[in-house]
Design a protein around this motif. Structure first.
Motif, PDB file in Angstrom:
ATOM      1  N   LEU A   1      -4.268 -10.772  -5.960  1.00  0.00           N
ATOM      2  CA  LEU A   1      -4.503 -11.180  -7.346  1.00  0.00           C
ATOM      3  C   LEU A   1      -3.906 -10.212  -8.360  1.00  0.00           C
ATOM      4  CD1 LEU A   1      -8.196 -12.392  -7.043  1.00  0.00           C
ATOM      5  CD2 LEU A   1      -6.114 -13.778  -7.107  1.00  0.00           C
ATOM      6  N   GLY A   2      -3.179  -9.194  -7.862  1.00  0.00           N
ATOM      7  CA  GLY A   2      -2.517  -8.255  -8.766  1.00  0.00           C
ATOM      8  C   GLY A   2      -3.387  -7.094  -9.213  1.00  0.00           C
ATOM      9  N   LYS A   3      -4.526  -6.912  -8.597  1.00  0.00           N
ATOM     10  CA  LYS A   3      -5.405  -5.776  -8.910  1.00  0.00           C
ATOM     11  C   LYS A   3      -5.013  -4.590  -8.036  1.00  0.00           C
ATOM     12  CE  LYS A   3      -8.130  -8.517 -11.331  1.00  0.00           C
ATOM     13  NZ  LYS A   3      -8.353  -8.445 -12.712  1.00  0.00           N
ATOM     14  N   LEU A   4      -5.474  -3.393  -8.419  1.00  0.00           N
ATOM     15  CA  LEU A   4      -5.240  -2.197  -7.626  1.00  0.00           C
ATOM     16  C   LEU A   4      -6.560  -1.654  -7.102  1.00  0.00           C
ATOM     17  CD1 LEU A   4      -2.638  -0.285  -9.834  1.00  0.00           C
ATOM     18  CD2 LEU A   4      -2.212  -1.535  -7.718  1.00  0.00           C
ATOM     19  N   ILE A   5      -6.536  -1.182  -5.849  1.00  0.00           N
ATOM     20  CA  ILE A   5      -7.705  -0.576  -5.231  1.00  0.00           C
ATOM     21  C   ILE A   5      -7.285   0.810  -4.740  1.00  0.00           C
ATOM     22  CG2 ILE A   5      -9.374  -0.707  -3.351  1.00  0.00           C
ATOM     23  CD1 ILE A   5      -8.903  -3.766  -3.341  1.00  0.00           C
ATOM     24  N   LEU A   6      -8.041   1.831  -5.115  1.00  0.00           N
ATOM     25  CA  LEU A   6      -7.800   3.192  -4.657  1.00  0.00           C
ATOM     26  C   LEU A   6      -8.975   3.605  -3.791  1.00  0.00           C
ATOM     27  CD1 LEU A   6      -6.001   5.730  -4.831  1.00  0.00           C
ATOM     28  CD2 LEU A   6      -7.425   6.472  -6.741  1.00  0.00           C
ATOM     29  N   THR A   7      -8.693   3.952  -2.523  1.00  0.00           N
ATOM     30  CA  THR A   7      -9.755   4.362  -1.603  1.00  0.00           C
ATOM     31  C   THR A   7      -9.407   5.700  -0.982  1.00  0.00           C
ATOM     32  OG1 THR A   7      -8.715   3.088   0.177  1.00  0.00           O
ATOM     33  CG2 THR A   7     -10.498   2.027  -1.029  1.00  0.00           C
ATOM     34  N   LYS A   8     -10.433   6.405  -0.568  1.00  0.00           N
ATOM     35  CA  LYS A   8     -10.255   7.714   0.079  1.00  0.00           C
ATOM     36  C   LYS A   8     -10.300   7.547   1.575  1.00  0.00           C
ATOM     37  CE  LYS A   8     -11.839  12.425  -0.138  1.00  0.00           C
ATOM     38  NZ  LYS A   8     -12.758  13.359  -0.730  1.00  0.00           N
TER      39      LYS A   8
ATOM     40  N   ARG B   1      -5.521   5.966  -0.510  1.00  0.00           N
ATOM     41  CA  ARG B   1      -4.697   4.786  -0.297  1.00  0.00           C
ATOM     42  C   ARG B   1      -4.767   3.907  -1.542  1.00  0.00           C
ATOM     43  NH1 ARG B   1      -5.346   0.501   4.686  1.00  0.00           N
ATOM     44  NH2 ARG B   1      -4.052  -1.101   3.748  1.00  0.00           N
ATOM     45  N   LEU B   2      -3.605   3.629  -2.126  1.00  0.00           N
ATOM     46  CA  LEU B   2      -3.501   2.731  -3.272  1.00  0.00           C
ATOM     47  C   LEU B   2      -2.988   1.399  -2.753  1.00  0.00           C
ATOM     48  CD1 LEU B   2      -3.684   2.419  -6.394  1.00  0.00           C
ATOM     49  CD2 LEU B   2      -1.254   3.007  -6.437  1.00  0.00           C
ATOM     50  N   GLN B   3      -3.751   0.339  -3.020  1.00  0.00           N
ATOM     51  CA  GLN B   3      -3.420  -0.970  -2.472  1.00  0.00           C
ATOM     52  C   GLN B   3      -3.379  -2.004  -3.588  1.00  0.00           C
ATOM     53  OE1 GLN B   3      -6.230  -2.183   0.472  1.00  0.00           O
ATOM     54  NE2 GLN B   3      -5.357  -4.212   0.727  1.00  0.00           N
ATOM     55  N   ALA B   4      -2.338  -2.851  -3.577  1.00  0.00           N
ATOM     56  CA  ALA B   4      -2.240  -3.971  -4.507  1.00  0.00           C
ATOM     57  C   ALA B   4      -2.815  -5.207  -3.828  1.00  0.00           C
ATOM     58  CB  ALA B   4      -0.786  -4.217  -4.895  1.00  0.00           C
ATOM     59  N   THR B   5      -3.699  -5.907  -4.528  1.00  0.00           N
ATOM     60  CA  THR B   5      -4.308  -7.115  -3.962  1.00  0.00           C
ATOM     61  C   THR B   5      -3.437  -8.332  -4.247  1.00  0.00           C
ATOM     62  OG1 THR B   5      -5.575  -7.711  -5.928  1.00  0.00           O
ATOM     63  CG2 THR B   5      -6.604  -6.144  -4.394  1.00  0.00           C
TER      64      THR B   5
ATOM     65  N   THR C   1       0.839  -1.193   0.000  1.00  0.00           N
ATOM     66  CA  THR C   1       0.000   0.000   0.000  1.00  0.00           C
ATOM     67  C   THR C   1       0.877   1.247   0.000  1.00  0.00           C
ATOM     68  OG1 THR C   1      -0.130   0.147   2.399  1.00  0.00           O
ATOM     69  CG2 THR C   1      -1.839  -1.132   1.315  1.00  0.00           C
ATOM     70  N   VAL C   2       0.311   2.326  -0.525  1.00  0.00           N
ATOM     71  CA  VAL C   2       0.975   3.625  -0.510  1.00  0.00           C
ATOM     72  C   VAL C   2      -0.107   4.690  -0.368  1.00  0.00           C
ATOM     73  CG1 VAL C   2       0.985   3.885  -3.031  1.00  0.00           C
ATOM     74  CG2 VAL C   2       2.669   5.095  -1.659  1.00  0.00           C
ATOM     75  N   GLU C   3       0.198   5.736   0.392  1.00  0.00           N
ATOM     76  CA  GLU C   3      -0.750   6.842   0.530  1.00  0.00           C
ATOM     77  C   GLU C   3      -0.391   7.921  -0.476  1.00  0.00           C
ATOM     78  OE1 GLU C   3      -0.858   8.127   4.590  1.00  0.00           O
ATOM     79  OE2 GLU C   3      -2.113   6.449   5.183  1.00  0.00           O
ATOM     80  N   ILE C   4      -1.430   8.511  -1.069  1.00  0.00           N
ATOM     81  CA  ILE C   4      -1.269   9.552  -2.083  1.00  0.00           C
ATOM     82  C   ILE C   4      -2.065  10.767  -1.639  1.00  0.00           C
ATOM     83  CG2 ILE C   4      -1.669  10.174  -4.497  1.00  0.00           C
ATOM     84  CD1 ILE C   4      -1.632   7.122  -5.091  1.00  0.00           C
ATOM     85  N   ASN C   5      -1.421  11.912  -1.551  1.00  0.00           N
ATOM     86  CA  ASN C   5      -2.114  13.157  -1.230  1.00  0.00           C
ATOM     87  C   ASN C   5      -2.518  13.830  -2.531  1.00  0.00           C
ATOM     88  OD1 ASN C   5      -1.872  13.103   1.628  1.00  0.00           O
ATOM     89  ND2 ASN C   5       0.289  13.577   1.387  1.00  0.00           N
ATOM     90  N   HIS C   6      -3.793  14.189  -2.629  1.00  0.00           N
ATOM     91  CA  HIS C   6      -4.327  14.824  -3.840  1.00  0.00           C
ATOM     92  C   HIS C   6      -5.373  15.854  -3.437  1.00  0.00           C
ATOM     93  CE1 HIS C   6      -5.605  15.320  -7.956  1.00  0.00           C
ATOM     94  NE2 HIS C   6      -6.850  15.072  -7.601  1.00  0.00           N
TER      95      HIS C   6
END
Length: 54
Positions: A47-54, A41-45, A30-35
């Motif tokens: 299964l190799g998918k990406l999830i972006l949550t606020k 929060r960008l998270q790799a699952t 996971t990595v946090e992104i300020n925007h």
């Protein structure tokens, strides 16, 4: 911009601003992104998918 024209370089067929996910994650899951004042929060699952949550 003229109607019907692409608004982003990717839509226009260029990939000069494309960033590989491994550069963002740098070996982390996971990595946090300020925007615009918000933290996402960008998270790799597993299964190799990406999830972006606020």
């Amino acid at each position: 911009m003229a109607p019907g024209k692409a608004s982003s370089p990717q839509a226009a067929g260029t990939r000069s601003d494309c960033v590989d996910s491994t550069e963002l994650l740098r070996g982390q899951k996971t990595v946090e992104i300020n925007h615009n004042g918000a933290t996402y929060r960008l998270q790799a699952t597993r299964l190799g998918k990406l999830i972006l949550t606020k």
